[in-house]
Design a protein around this motif. Sequence first.
Motif, short mmCIF file in Angstrom:
data_model
loop_
_atom_site.label_atom_id
_atom_site.label_comp_id
_atom_site.label_asym_id
_atom_site.label_seq_id
_atom_site.Cartn_x
_atom_site.Cartn_y
_atom_site.Cartn_z
N VAL A 24 -14.06 -47.99 -15.27
CA VAL A 24 -14.09 -49.15 -16.15
C VAL A 24 -12.88 -50.02 -15.81
N ALA A 25 -13.16 -51.26 -15.37
CA ALA A 25 -12.07 -52.12 -14.92
C ALA A 25 -11.24 -52.59 -16.11
N SER A 52 -12.24 -55.45 -18.82
CA SER A 52 -13.68 -55.71 -18.81
C SER A 52 -14.31 -55.31 -20.14
N THR A 77 -17.39 -53.14 -20.87
CA THR A 77 -18.37 -52.31 -20.20
C THR A 77 -19.26 -51.65 -21.24
N ASN A 107 -11.51 -59.65 -26.60
CA ASN A 107 -11.41 -59.29 -25.20
C ASN A 107 -10.77 -60.42 -24.40
N ARG A 108 -11.16 -61.65 -24.71
CA ARG A 108 -10.66 -62.80 -23.99
C ARG A 108 -9.19 -63.06 -24.34
N THR A 150 -9.41 -53.78 -22.76
CA THR A 150 -10.63 -53.24 -22.20
C THR A 150 -11.53 -52.77 -23.34
N SER A 172 -19.69 -57.27 -19.33
CA SER A 172 -19.61 -57.70 -17.93
C SER A 172 -20.18 -56.62 -17.01
N HIS A 173 -20.08 -55.37 -17.46
CA HIS A 173 -20.61 -54.27 -16.67
C HIS A 173 -21.47 -53.35 -17.54
N GLU A 213 -22.77 -54.67 -12.31
CA GLU A 213 -22.53 -55.84 -13.14
C GLU A 213 -23.76 -56.11 -13.99
#
Lengths: 224, 352
Positions: free
Chosen positions: B37-38, B41, B43, B196-197, B202, B218-219, B233
Amino acid sequence: MSANLINMLLEATGQTLYMVAVATVIGAVAGLPIGVFLACSRKGELLSAPAVNKVLGILVNATRSVPFIILVVAIIPFTRMVAGTSIGTTAAIVPLTIAAIPFIARLIENAIREVDSGLIEAARAMGATPLQIIRKVLIPEALPGITLGLTLAVVSLIGYSAMVGAVGGEGLGDLGIRYGYQRFMPDVMAAVVVILIVLVQAAQSLGEWIARRVDKRAPRNRGA
Amino acid sequence: MQSDTLAGAAITFDGVGKSFDAKGGSVMALEGVDLAVAPGSITGIIGRSGAGKSTLLRMVNGLERPTTGKVMVGGRDVGTAKGARLREIRREVGMIFQHFNLLASRTVRGNVALPMEIAGVPAAEIRRRTGDLIARVGLEALADRYPAELSGGQKQRVGIARALATGPKVLLSDEATSALDPETTQTVLRLLAEINRDLGLTILMITHEMAVLRDIASHVAVIEGGRIVEQGETYDIFTAPAHPTTRSFLSGVTGVTLPRFLADRLTAERPGGPSREVIRITFLGERATDPLLAEMSAALGVEVNILAGAIEEVGARPFGNLLISVPAERGAEARAYLESHQQRTEVLGYVG
């Protein structure tokens, strides 16, 4: 009814309240940790200690299975050790307390078990220690249940306190037996019964009122 | 609250397995899960109930421990952490729940303060941050109410404020919108996307609703029978799902089902005699809104019949799904034309 009798009734009421109050307070102070531990120590739970839990559970059950009148007599040596005497109202507090502790422990255990396990999970996810979970989550959330449990304990102790005349404890029950029954004074018996009913009603109403005050689970405008 | 303290942390699952003891042996809840998990992101893990998604999520804050493999959060091994070390990791991982799990005995303010009390934050600091957090989720007016007096959406906002209280790097969402109505779900999802923004933390969320992921993830990772069967993605998963489970999750979300009267007559083999080939076209990116079919019809002189279709967005990127039929003998030609214009095609079958 003579002024003398009214005095006796008042005095007996005070003695009953004294015995019940002291036994409830000590019973709650000792019963709370035992109840919390019983609720949290089964296998895989917060304070997982299944063996200790089992032993403690058996001990609690054993105490609770002895009829109160037998308990009063059976623990006379212990009472003498604690109270200095085995006779009288103060001495009678000892068996009352011994009976109250396991009873209150079970009631508190039940109240704590009612708390949604999701709250424990949320607290664990916050990084709470088991002790923090007990102090900040379990006890406050169980408070309405604990209050109702203590109310039940008070009502039961008022009943138990009537039996302590067997070891020279005074109070309403003793008065009823000695005067109302043994001396054929039905007016004393009736007065004792009425006072007991009033005491139990008052304890119950007070307990329910407090429980409602601490219960935030339903909107306040739900109506009583 | 200062956003600079709240950068996201990466989460990695490395060959993670989990078995539970059950009657007559053990049950594998998870098997060989690899997932990265980036940081920063959103996810989403999607799966049916019992697929193991909840177990997977709960490993990130050590509510479950892996039987095999490794779970790392921000470079720290959660799977083996114990005691004070584990509690420290947990303070950097916030969690929100399907049923909110708020304390009924505490007000909104009290609930938001709880994680800070647990972490030993000084009282003055708690008061200040509690106010900020409640403002962030837009509940200033309800700060002294009890959860029983709030709606589901408001309760979840309290849950979110509480999860952010200790300045976590990761937010775990355990079916956070599953108990909410569609409209409330949207507002809660918007709030999560905003967090998140703004804070860059994460977010790892589990759900059984593809629509939730379409809107903010996003994922996506799809889990089935304790294994991750597809991941990538969100846009790619939605436009080109490879695994049958993914497709079945998508079928209710993307408007691409064949009308009943055609679906019943569809055959996999091309029948003898005149027939029509049914093709699914997935329009990607900017081309999703091009009049490509009209162009094809003009260029090839093929008569095109549109059966069903929809244009949707994943995140902010549009994609279209169209079901068309062309005369079976011209099918290959039509597909070649579309592929040459960067569209994905798939033959669904034939109608005699």
